[in-house]
Design a protein around this motif. Structure first.
Motif, mmCIF file in Angstrom:
data_model
loop_
_atom_site.group_PDB
_atom_site.id
_atom_site.type_symbol
_atom_site.label_atom_id
_atom_site.label_comp_id
_atom_site.label_asym_id
_atom_site.label_seq_id
_atom_site.Cartn_x
_atom_site.Cartn_y
_atom_site.Cartn_z
ATOM 1 N N TYR B 93 0.831 -1.208 0.000
ATOM 2 C CA TYR B 93 0.000 0.000 0.000
ATOM 3 C C TYR B 93 0.866 1.258 0.000
ATOM 4 N N GLU B 94 1.891 1.256 0.861
ATOM 5 C CA GLU B 94 2.761 2.442 0.958
ATOM 6 C C GLU B 94 3.533 2.668 -0.344
ATOM 7 N N ASN B 95 3.912 1.575 -1.003
ATOM 8 C CA ASN B 95 4.615 1.709 -2.278
ATOM 9 C C ASN B 95 3.784 2.473 -3.294
ATOM 10 N N VAL B 96 2.529 2.092 -3.389
ATOM 11 C CA VAL B 96 1.659 2.735 -4.378
ATOM 12 C C VAL B 96 1.273 4.134 -3.902
ATOM 13 N N ARG B 97 1.049 4.244 -2.598
ATOM 14 C CA ARG B 97 0.686 5.547 -2.036
ATOM 15 C C ARG B 97 1.802 6.582 -2.250
ATOM 16 N N THR B 98 3.045 6.128 -2.145
ATOM 17 C CA THR B 98 4.178 7.040 -2.319
ATOM 18 C C THR B 98 4.115 7.726 -3.678
ATOM 19 N N VAL B 99 3.777 6.963 -4.700
ATOM 20 C CA VAL B 99 3.656 7.561 -6.029
ATOM 21 C C VAL B 99 2.454 8.501 -6.055
ATOM 22 N N HIS B 100 1.344 8.050 -5.494
ATOM 23 C CA HIS B 100 0.124 8.849 -5.552
ATOM 24 C C HIS B 100 0.308 10.195 -4.859
ATOM 25 N N SER B 125 -4.813 -6.880 -3.557
ATOM 26 C CA SER B 125 -5.507 -6.496 -2.316
ATOM 27 C C SER B 125 -5.137 -7.415 -1.152
ATOM 28 N N ASP B 126 -4.908 -8.695 -1.472
ATOM 29 C CA ASP B 126 -4.609 -9.656 -0.399
ATOM 30 C C ASP B 126 -3.287 -9.370 0.300
ATOM 31 N N VAL B 127 -2.378 -8.740 -0.403
ATOM 32 C CA VAL B 127 -1.058 -8.492 0.201
ATOM 33 C C VAL B 127 -0.863 -6.996 0.487
ATOM 34 N N ARG B 128 -1.980 -6.276 0.549
ATOM 35 C CA ARG B 128 -1.945 -4.817 0.715
ATOM 36 C C ARG B 128 -0.995 -4.348 1.815
ATOM 37 N N ASP B 129 -1.036 -5.016 2.975
ATOM 38 C CA ASP B 129 -0.262 -4.529 4.117
ATOM 39 C C ASP B 129 1.019 -5.334 4.372
ATOM 40 N N LYS B 130 1.416 -6.110 3.397
ATOM 41 C CA LYS B 130 2.674 -6.866 3.537
ATOM 42 C C LYS B 130 3.848 -5.984 3.129
ATOM 43 N N VAL B 131 4.958 -6.148 3.835
ATOM 44 C CA VAL B 131 6.181 -5.437 3.445
ATOM 45 C C VAL B 131 6.734 -6.105 2.182
ATOM 46 N N VAL B 132 7.147 -5.303 1.222
ATOM 47 C CA VAL B 132 7.476 -5.822 -0.112
ATOM 48 C C VAL B 132 8.610 -6.837 -0.071
ATOM 49 N N ARG B 133 9.573 -6.659 0.841
ATOM 50 C CA ARG B 133 10.711 -7.579 0.846
ATOM 51 C C ARG B 133 10.295 -9.018 1.147
ATOM 52 N N LEU B 135 7.690 -10.433 -0.258
ATOM 53 C CA LEU B 135 6.853 -10.907 -1.361
ATOM 54 C C LEU B 135 7.686 -11.484 -2.510
ATOM 55 N N SER B 136 6.986 -12.128 -3.435
ATOM 56 C CA SER B 136 7.657 -12.778 -4.570
ATOM 57 C C SER B 136 7.979 -11.758 -5.665
ATOM 58 N N GLN B 137 8.807 -12.203 -6.594
ATOM 59 C CA GLN B 137 9.144 -11.359 -7.736
ATOM 60 C C GLN B 137 7.878 -11.053 -8.551
ATOM 61 N N ARG B 138 6.994 -12.016 -8.617
ATOM 62 C CA ARG B 138 5.727 -11.835 -9.353
ATOM 63 C C ARG B 138 4.942 -10.667 -8.752
ATOM 64 N N ASP B 139 4.825 -10.665 -7.418
ATOM 65 C CA ASP B 139 4.087 -9.583 -6.762
ATOM 66 C C ASP B 139 4.757 -8.240 -7.016
ATOM 67 N N ARG B 140 6.089 -8.239 -6.990
ATOM 68 C CA ARG B 140 6.820 -6.986 -7.216
ATOM 69 C C ARG B 140 6.523 -6.424 -8.607
ATOM 70 N N ARG B 141 6.456 -7.317 -9.598
ATOM 71 C CA ARG B 141 6.147 -6.864 -10.968
ATOM 72 C C ARG B 141 4.791 -6.156 -11.000
ATOM 73 N N PHE B 142 3.805 -6.745 -10.330
ATOM 74 C CA PHE B 142 2.470 -6.145 -10.354
ATOM 75 C C PHE B 142 2.412 -4.861 -9.505
ATOM 76 N N ILE B 143 3.237 -4.813 -8.456
ATOM 77 C CA ILE B 143 3.309 -3.571 -7.668
ATOM 78 C C ILE B 143 3.838 -2.445 -8.562
ATOM 79 N N GLU B 144 4.838 -2.762 -9.371
ATOM 80 C CA GLU B 144 5.399 -1.734 -10.269
ATOM 81 C C GLU B 144 4.324 -1.215 -11.231
ATOM 82 N N VAL B 145 3.531 -2.143 -11.741
ATOM 83 C CA VAL B 145 2.462 -1.720 -12.658
ATOM 84 C C VAL B 145 1.459 -0.847 -11.907
#
Lengths: 326, 238
Positions: B93-100, B125-133, B135-145
């Motif tokens: 959430y914070e990752n996306v919020r930072t951009v917003h 949404s399921d991993v909204r409050d997880k710290v990115v480190r 998570l998987s590489q797959r999740d990171r790709r979608f976070i970037e998008v």
């Protein structure tokens, strides 16, 4: 170092509040005056350590110059404490504010250089401030700009606030101020600037692509860190009171500071407390109570140096693994 | 519409982009070419990381090169990176919020709604409050998008977003990319070596090779263009 980011998450408010209550009410009855003096120094030093840890761990800025705002905060607060009747908390804010302005000046080269070059530039600036402080000296109750007494009999101790003149009361005052400074740091880390700093630390291109002004947020970090160190400096003057020299603010102190901060850990605010514990409690404990010889003081410092080297080797390996050394 | 005119970028003796003139019509556009063709360089120019020696880029009658680098995201140019550059110490959430909070307008409540909407849109949404480190590489790709499309971007630059993703996840990513123009009104420029992804997402594609424009037009036509095939498999006469 990307994986080790200075975070507020581990700094749970309940544990911090519990620790503060213990420090305020239990420690004065457990420890004697000598140790209360040392713990006062620990609380002061923890603020400086937190400022270094925040810059390095959160923003990725290796500053060896944090002793400069620490010294400037001390000089300004001491001088004003002798010259004015301004309430002490406001004096601390002024000392921190002046230090923050100097911190911004130190931060300006950070916009052009990074890593080892930044460390060297900030160390040189710290040396410059050390020379100035050595020439000015710290006020001791005399007249003029410097506030230096003309005779030994005119010298006076740095005044403490009226509500905290005794050592225990002053210890409690310092603990409360340290808590306020830590809460200030947490407030920044948990909000928009903190997220921007984490982004800058992770990747400057990514931060730029997110709309973050890297320049502005780096300067903000230097300003806040200098404010924290400046307030600590203001507390240091009234803590020691007599014969304040530049020992706490010289180049050796700068290197010692970064060493203990790395030893304590740059992953959270707890690391700053641990660093301050190493520097102000463990070292005196080893030299005064356990070993009791100057040789062992040097030995303890050597242990710190070895710890720093191990830390740097581990950091280098971690960076190599991540391919950051190319 | 993104109009690029006579754009040239020089790194020492290497001409990474050589008088490229190109118009992206809007919607989902592909940008393909062999390694070293200048695709990421073009993205870097648009993001403000690289200053061209000549040329200009106009989007909605605004000269993009006149906008300061960190203001381009706020103006509407967003991107992802070949190497994932999410903020490891913050939550999703914070990752996306930072951009917003740096690159988009809106109150605190609007921001939260907007970020949560985007996380639901990309399936995080399921991993909204997880710290990115964690998570998987797959999740990171979608976070970037998610970071690239939150708020109201005008241009979304996707630099190999499917790299390292398994096939089923690439299909999911394709669905997301296809929906972005309709959802945000942005022009999407997709760089990827996976031609099936480019075909699935993009109606229009441009091809670069050695910093020069080789072909541009409807994706189906471009992918069968002899000059494009030559760029990828090599010119037999050469």
């Amino acid at each position: 170092m990307v994986g080790r980011v200075f975070s507020h998450r581990a700094f749970q408010p309940t544990i911090a509040a519990g620790l503060m209550v213990f420090a305020l009410f239990a420690m004065p009855s457990i420890f004697d005056a000598t140790w209360i003096f040392n713990f006062t120094q620990m609380a002061i030093y923890s603020m400086v350590a937190a400022s270094v840890g925040m810059l390095y761990g959160r923003v990725g800025l290796v500053s060896l110059g944090q002793v400069a705002p620490y010294g400037i905060g001390a000089w300004v607060t001491i001088r004003l404490a002798f010259a004015t009747d301004i309430p002490y908390p406001i004096l601390l804010a002024i000392g921190g504010g002046v230090a923050a302005i100097i911190g911004l000046l130190i931060g300006l080269p950070a916009l052009r250089v990074s890593g080892l070059y930044l460390a060297l530039v900030t160390l040189m600036l710290a040396v410059g401030v050390e020379v100035i402080l050595f020439r000015l000296k710290f006020a001791n109750g005399g007249p003029g700009f410097n506030g230096l007494a003309l005779t030994m009999s005119d010298r006076a101790p740095v005044p403490r606030p009226a509500f905290a003149e005794g050592d225990i009361a002053y210890f409690r005052f310092v603990v409360i101020v340290a808590c306020v400074i830590f809460m200030l740091a947490v407030a920044f880390l948990a909000s928009k600037p903190g997220r921007a700093w984490a982004s800058v630390h992770q990747s400057e291109p990514s931060a730029l692509a997110s709309g973050i002004s890297v320049t502005r947020y780096k300067l903000m970090a230097f300003g806040l860190a200098a404010f924290m160190a400046g307030v600590a400096g203001g507390l240091y003057g009234a803590h020691v009171q007599w014969s304040i020299g530049v020992d706490q603010f010289n180049r050796q102190a700068a290197l010692f500071l970064i060493a203990v901060v790395l030893m304590g850990g740059i992953g959270s605010l707890w690391g700053a407390l641990l660093a301050a514990f190493f520097a102000t409690i463990l070292l005196p404990f080893l030299t005064q109570n356990v070993i009791g010889h100057q040789f062992w003081n040097d030995f303890a410092l050597t242990i710190f140096g070895i710890g720093l080297m191990i830390n740097l080797i581990q950091t280098t390996r971690a960076m190599d693994k991540k391919g950051l050394l190319e | 519409m993104i109009e690029i005119t006579d754009l040239s970028v020089q790194f020492g003796g290497v001409r990474s982009l050589d008088e490229v003139t190109l118009t992206f019509p809007g919607g989902n556009c592909g940008l393909i070419g062999p390694n070293g063709a200048g695709k990421t360089t073009l993205f870097n120019v648009m993001s403000g990381f690289v200053t061209p020696v000549a040329g200009r880029i106009r989007i909605d009658d605004v000269d993009l090169l006149d906008i300061a680098d960190y203001r381009r995201a706020r103006w509407g140019v967003r991107r992802t990176f070949q190497t994932v550059q999410t903020i490891e110490s913050l939550t999703v959430y914070e990752n996306v919020r930072t951009v917003h909070e740096h690159a988009a307008e809106g109150s605190r409540a609007e921001r939260q709604d907007s970020v949560d909407d985007v996380l639901a849109f990309v399936g995080l949404s399921d991993v909204r409050d997880k710290v990115v480190r964690t998570l998987s590489q797959r999740d990171r790709r979608f976070i970037e998008v998610a970071r690239a499309i939150v708020g109201e971007p005008k241009v979304v630059l996707l630099d190999e977003p499917a790299a390292g993703l398994p096939e089923e996840e690439t299909d999911h990513l394709a669905q997301i990319i296809r929906s972005v123009p309709e959802r945000t009104g942005a022009t999407v420029i997709l760089v990827d070596h996976d031609m099936s992804l480019v075909q699935a997402c993009c109606d229009w594609t441009a091809v670069l090779d050695f910093g020069r424009l080789v072909a541009a037009g409807p994706t189906a036509d471009v992918l069968h263009d002899e000059r494009v095939l030559a760029a990828y498999v090599g010119d037999e006469e050469a």
